[in-house]
Design a protein around this motif. Structure first.
Motif, mmCIF file in Angstrom:
data_model
loop_
_atom_site.group_PDB
_atom_site.id
_atom_site.type_symbol
_atom_site.label_atom_id
_atom_site.label_comp_id
_atom_site.label_asym_id
_atom_site.label_seq_id
_atom_site.Cartn_x
_atom_site.Cartn_y
_atom_site.Cartn_z
ATOM 1 N N ILE A 28 -6.687 8.959 -16.577
ATOM 2 C CA ILE A 28 -7.704 9.259 -18.501
ATOM 3 C C ILE A 28 -7.598 8.602 -19.167
ATOM 4 N N GLY A 29 -9.097 8.141 -19.673
ATOM 5 C CA GLY A 29 -8.963 7.394 -20.436
ATOM 6 C C GLY A 29 -10.236 6.743 -21.003
ATOM 7 N N ASP A 30 -10.679 5.798 -21.472
ATOM 8 C CA ASP A 30 -11.700 5.113 -21.968
ATOM 9 C C ASP A 30 -12.533 4.258 -20.902
ATOM 10 N N SER A 31 -14.141 3.330 -21.613
ATOM 11 C CA SER A 31 -14.821 2.912 -21.026
ATOM 12 C C SER A 31 -13.763 1.671 -19.389
ATOM 13 N N THR A 32 -12.563 0.917 -20.799
ATOM 14 C CA THR A 32 -12.222 0.308 -20.301
ATOM 15 C C THR A 32 -11.707 0.806 -18.398
ATOM 16 N N GLY A 99 -6.360 4.323 -26.533
ATOM 17 C CA GLY A 99 -6.278 3.345 -27.792
ATOM 18 C C GLY A 99 -7.969 2.746 -28.598
ATOM 19 N N HIS A 100 -8.714 2.754 -27.589
ATOM 20 C CA HIS A 100 -9.564 1.523 -27.714
ATOM 21 C C HIS A 100 -10.468 2.506 -28.558
ATOM 22 N N ASN A 101 -9.931 4.057 -28.722
ATOM 23 C CA ASN A 101 -11.230 4.279 -29.485
ATOM 24 C C ASN A 101 -10.921 5.567 -30.920
ATOM 25 N N VAL A 136 2.384 8.812 -16.055
ATOM 26 C CA VAL A 136 2.224 7.324 -16.034
ATOM 27 C C VAL A 136 1.171 6.922 -17.794
ATOM 28 N N ILE A 137 2.582 6.928 -19.173
ATOM 29 C CA ILE A 137 1.490 6.064 -20.190
ATOM 30 C C ILE A 137 1.218 4.292 -19.659
ATOM 31 N N MET A 138 0.094 4.126 -19.837
ATOM 32 C CA MET A 138 -0.030 2.757 -20.440
ATOM 33 C C MET A 138 -1.226 2.806 -21.316
ATOM 34 N N ASN A 139 -0.260 1.374 -22.139
ATOM 35 C CA ASN A 139 -1.211 1.399 -23.093
ATOM 36 C C ASN A 139 -2.727 -0.009 -23.316
ATOM 37 N N PRO A 140 -3.536 0.251 -23.971
ATOM 38 C CA PRO A 140 -4.885 -0.266 -24.040
ATOM 39 C C PRO A 140 -4.894 -2.079 -23.204
ATOM 40 N N VAL A 141 -5.926 -1.843 -22.542
ATOM 41 C CA VAL A 141 -6.155 -3.138 -21.983
ATOM 42 C C VAL A 141 -6.746 -4.192 -23.507
ATOM 43 N N VAL A 142 -6.599 -5.657 -23.695
ATOM 44 C CA VAL A 142 -6.896 -5.938 -24.344
ATOM 45 C C VAL A 142 -8.200 -6.393 -24.206
ATOM 46 N N ARG A 143 -8.280 -6.679 -25.745
ATOM 47 C CA ARG A 143 -10.406 -7.513 -25.790
ATOM 48 C C ARG A 143 -10.528 -8.698 -25.675
ATOM 49 N N ARG A 144 -11.484 -9.022 -25.037
ATOM 50 C CA ARG A 144 -11.147 -11.065 -25.129
ATOM 51 C C ARG A 144 -11.711 -11.674 -26.420
ATOM 52 N N ASN A 145 -10.944 -11.513 -27.146
ATOM 53 C CA ASN A 145 -10.992 -12.148 -28.163
ATOM 54 C C ASN A 145 -10.173 -13.493 -28.203
ATOM 55 N N PHE A 146 -10.612 -14.444 -28.569
ATOM 56 C CA PHE A 146 -10.585 -15.915 -29.065
ATOM 57 C C PHE A 146 -10.873 -15.700 -30.794
ATOM 58 N N ALA A 147 -12.042 -15.531 -31.192
ATOM 59 C CA ALA A 147 -12.005 -15.394 -32.538
ATOM 60 C C ALA A 147 -11.010 -16.203 -33.566
ATOM 61 N N THR A 148 -11.170 -16.979 -34.049
ATOM 62 C CA THR A 148 -10.763 -17.631 -35.141
ATOM 63 C C THR A 148 -11.045 -17.364 -35.869
ATOM 64 N N VAL A 199 3.709 1.112 -18.331
ATOM 65 C CA VAL A 199 3.290 -0.063 -17.983
ATOM 66 C C VAL A 199 2.312 -0.704 -19.396
ATOM 67 N N ASN A 200 2.889 -1.820 -19.707
ATOM 68 C CA ASN A 200 2.456 -2.695 -19.886
ATOM 69 C C ASN A 200 0.998 -3.078 -20.188
ATOM 70 N N ALA A 201 0.122 -2.316 -19.734
ATOM 71 C CA ALA A 201 -1.287 -3.280 -19.660
ATOM 72 C C ALA A 201 -1.611 -4.141 -20.576
ATOM 73 N N ASN A 202 -1.563 -4.236 -21.894
ATOM 74 C CA ASN A 202 -1.753 -4.637 -22.808
ATOM 75 C C ASN A 202 -1.375 -5.827 -22.466
ATOM 76 N N LYS A 203 0.448 -6.351 -22.547
ATOM 77 C CA LYS A 203 0.401 -7.942 -22.300
ATOM 78 C C LYS A 203 0.216 -8.247 -20.933
ATOM 79 N N ILE A 204 -0.108 -7.460 -19.616
ATOM 80 C CA ILE A 204 -0.638 -7.579 -18.533
ATOM 81 C C ILE A 204 -1.888 -8.420 -18.969
ATOM 82 N N THR A 205 -3.055 -8.195 -19.548
ATOM 83 C CA THR A 205 -4.324 -8.116 -19.671
ATOM 84 C C THR A 205 -4.245 -9.111 -19.905
ATOM 85 N N HIS A 206 -3.405 -9.325 -21.149
ATOM 86 C CA HIS A 206 -3.164 -10.920 -22.193
ATOM 87 C C HIS A 206 -3.091 -12.106 -21.559
ATOM 88 N N ASP A 207 -2.457 -11.839 -20.917
ATOM 89 C CA ASP A 207 -0.825 -12.794 -20.276
ATOM 90 C C ASP A 207 -2.250 -13.738 -19.336
#
Length: 274
Positions: A28-32, A99-101, A136-148, A199-207
């Protein structure tokens, strides 16, 4: 006779290692993570669409109920959680990733970390357990955000071109910038309080995104030049949603983390299927 008994013992042992029914992993989750409409030929995929590729379908079935644009609140309010709950059997798993929404301002979606967001996550955990399921709780995957500098907070489902609030073109640096803040922390906190799998999906996808860098990370997402893909004649620049390749890479990494967190699933895990 002894050889026959030994053969029977081996057979019984091997049989006991497999479940006597099909176990379902609900998502269960969002568009990601969500199922996408494939009729247009678009390469967009949610990571959970690829998750079945990493588990033996003879014993594990992935049932993906994640939907574009949904928060933990709207998923409940629209009756989507009630439907999933009615399907859960003892021994099934429910992956919970929002989390995203929840961080969006619209009343029908918004929740607050440390408050309503945590309450909804705890509800999923508690009611899954009441049905004999394993949350099983997962936090949100990251957005690709390299903006300065701070990027305009576009709705993820409408995101096409990443721009600053003043409309200027994004300048990107070398470091991935977090956009989820406490929405990435709250799921871990709920899991700790309720002794639930996390599962720390945020860290996994950040890395993952950081290791690929500014240009390489685009290969995971819906980044296409005009005319590059027949389904996207105008092109697309989307830092949130995955393409086919990205969905498989992320699903593979999350499946690795899932079986590490829940070792009993290891025997059904299909590795290196990217």
């Amino acid at each position: 006779m002894r050889q026959i008994l030994m053969a029977l013992l081996v057979l019984v042992t091997l049989t006991s290692l497999k479940p006597n029914h099909l176990t379902t992993i609900f998502v269960i989750g969002d568009s990601t993570a969500a199922k996408k409409d494939l009729s247009t030929g678009s390469p967009e995929r949610g990571w959970a669409m690829a998750l079945q590729s990493y588990f033996d379908s003879t014993y594990i079935r992935v049932d993906n109920h994640a939907v574009n644009g949904r928060s933990s609140k709207s998923f409940i309010d629209e009756g989507r959680w009630a439907k999933v709950l009615s399907l859960i059997k003892p021994g099934d798993y429910v992956i919970i990733q929002f989390g995203h929404n929840d961080e969006k301002p619209q009343m029908e979606r918004h929740t607050d970390p440390g408050s309503t967001f945590d309450y909804n996550l705890a509800k999923f955990v508690r009611e899954t357990r009441e049905k004999g399921g394993i949350p099983v709780i997962m936090n949100p995957v990251v957005r690709r955000n390299f903006a300065t500098k701070t990027v305009k907070n576009d709705d993820d489902e409408a995101l096409r071109n990443t721009t600053f609030a003043d409309g200027a073109k994004v300048a990107e640096g070398d470091s991935l910038i977090d956009t989820h803040k406490l929405y990435a922390v709250a799921p871990r906190d709920v899991a700790l309080r309720m002794n639930a799998h996390f599962v720390n999906a945020n860290k996994i996808t950040h890395d993952l995104e950081q290791s690929l860098g500014v240009e390489g990370s685009k290969k995971l997402h819906m980044w296409y030049k005009p005319g590059e893909h027949p389904a996207l004649p105008q092109g697309r620049q989307d830092n949130t949603h995955y393409n086919i390749y990205g969905a498989h890479v992320v699903a593979g990494l999350l499946s690795d983390a899932l079986v590490k967190e829940i070792p009993v699933l290891e025997r059904y895990h299909i590795k290196d299927n990217k």
